[in-house]
Write a protein that holds these residues in place. Sequence first.
Motif, PDB file in Angstrom:
ATOM      1  N   LYS A   1      60.975 -18.501  15.796  1.00  0.00           N
ATOM      2  CA  LYS A   1      61.178 -17.661  14.612  1.00  0.00           C
ATOM      3  C   LYS A   1      60.358 -16.381  14.801  1.00  0.00           C
ATOM      4  O   LYS A   1      59.643 -16.234  15.787  1.00  0.00           O
TER       5      LYS A   1
ATOM      6  N   ASN B   1      57.613 -15.284  13.717  1.00  0.00           N
ATOM      7  CA  ASN B   1      56.159 -15.394  13.931  1.00  0.00           C
ATOM      8  C   ASN B   1      55.808 -16.483  14.954  1.00  0.00           C
ATOM      9  O   ASN B   1      54.692 -16.975  14.961  1.00  0.00           O
ATOM     10  N   GLU B   2      56.779 -16.837  15.813  1.00  0.00           N
ATOM     11  CA  GLU B   2      56.534 -17.926  16.771  1.00  0.00           C
ATOM     12  C   GLU B   2      56.626 -17.442  18.218  1.00  0.00           C
ATOM     13  O   GLU B   2      57.306 -16.457  18.521  1.00  0.00           O
TER      14      GLU B   2
ATOM     15  N   LYS C   1      54.025 -21.477  15.893  1.00  0.00           N
ATOM     16  CA  LYS C   1      53.543 -20.294  15.169  1.00  0.00           C
ATOM     17  C   LYS C   1      52.378 -19.690  15.942  1.00  0.00           C
ATOM     18  O   LYS C   1      51.511 -20.424  16.430  1.00  0.00           O
ATOM     19  N   GLU C   2      52.320 -18.369  16.008  1.00  0.00           N
ATOM     20  CA  GLU C   2      51.292 -17.736  16.836  1.00  0.00           C
ATOM     21  C   GLU C   2      49.878 -18.044  16.351  1.00  0.00           C
ATOM     22  O   GLU C   2      48.922 -17.951  17.113  1.00  0.00           O
TER      23      GLU C   2
END
Length: 331
Positions: free
Chosen positions: A38, A40-41, A123-124
Amino acid sequence: MRAVRRSRTFTTMKAALATAYGGPDVIRIAEVPTPSPKKNEVLIRIHASAVNAADWRLRRANPWFVRLIFGLLKPRRAILGVVFAGEVVETGTDVTKYKKGDRLFGWTSIMGLGGHAEYIALKENGAFTRMPDAMSYTDAAAIPFGFGTARHFLAKAKVTSGQRVLIYGASGAVGSAAVQLARAMGAEVTGVCSTRNVELVRSLGATEVLDYTKDDLSAHRDRYDMVFETVGKLPFAECVKLVKPNGVIITGSEMPGQMLKRAFSGTGGKKVAVIGGTAAESAVDMQYLAEMWQQKAIHTVIDSTFPLARIKEAHVVAESGRKVGSVVVTI
Ligand SMILES: NC(=O)c1ccc[n+]([C@@H]2O[C@H](COP(=O)([O-])OP(=O)(O)OC[C@H]3O[C@@H](n4cnc5c(N)ncnc54)[C@H](OP(=O)(O)O)[C@@H]3O)[C@@H](O)[C@H]2O)c1
């Protein structure tokens, strides 16, 4: 909607699936869709993971309440694996922390799992960090579970220099990490293990090693500022005997039955602090451990390494209760 364009090479991946609860035989290797990152991933190509206590316990639904959280009749998440070491191959449009080519290691997360596969989207801001350049993927996969858990509990217990710390189960993943980390925090460490692991535990930095098959632990009453029971084998009442009055007992490996017994048995009037619960998955701890590894203050202890195709064997070793350090899976 996907945040990045997919390369065709990433559309499917190999993964180890446990679609039912049970023994190692429930696991099979299958081709499944590769997750899409996604916004933010990051999409990570996993090169190594480990089969830890969390994996075989989830596979077995042991303890029983695993089913309440992970699926009543069958696991909701079929790909196990709470840790990973790998390389970023795609980034979502909002990712700022990492870039393609970064080598990362850490927790996939106990709730998310997914480490026993070729790819994972995380997610980062997850509980992972960059690997030091000289670190191998195999070493990196052997760090998060044992060292991350040991770090969590030892930091919570606020180990200080000169304290006498007893690590019970000093040859396991958590125990072998706890010996090294407590020593690095300045403690005087006593490790408890079986005869075959005495030399290893000494080499990890224990000042004293007790062999639970030969030595009489009752000769060490009221001796330790802290007792860290890492394998759930030493009854709480015995931990109480070993710790000094006002000392700390860490019960990170406690099962529900043991917790209940402890609640009823008490400490016989001795004042002790008890630290237990679940270890937090922390990126800060991963950074700390990466630095400790770089400074050669900690070393990984690896029982055995298996390719993903032989992951069932890795589960058998992990579940044996006799592994020394970690069981790594290369992917
Ligand atoms: N609270 C949390 O968040 C958390 C996090 C991680 C793990 N855990 C729990 O911590 C426990 C330990 O995990 P782990 O992966 O470190 O275990 P592990 O690696 O499987 O432990 C195996 C080691 O324990 C030794 N051992 C077996 N029986 C023993 C005994 N009676 N006395 C002392 N040592 C003994 C074995 O060697 P010998 O047989 O030769 O003695 C072996 O080296 C698990 O129950 C896990 O669920 C909890």
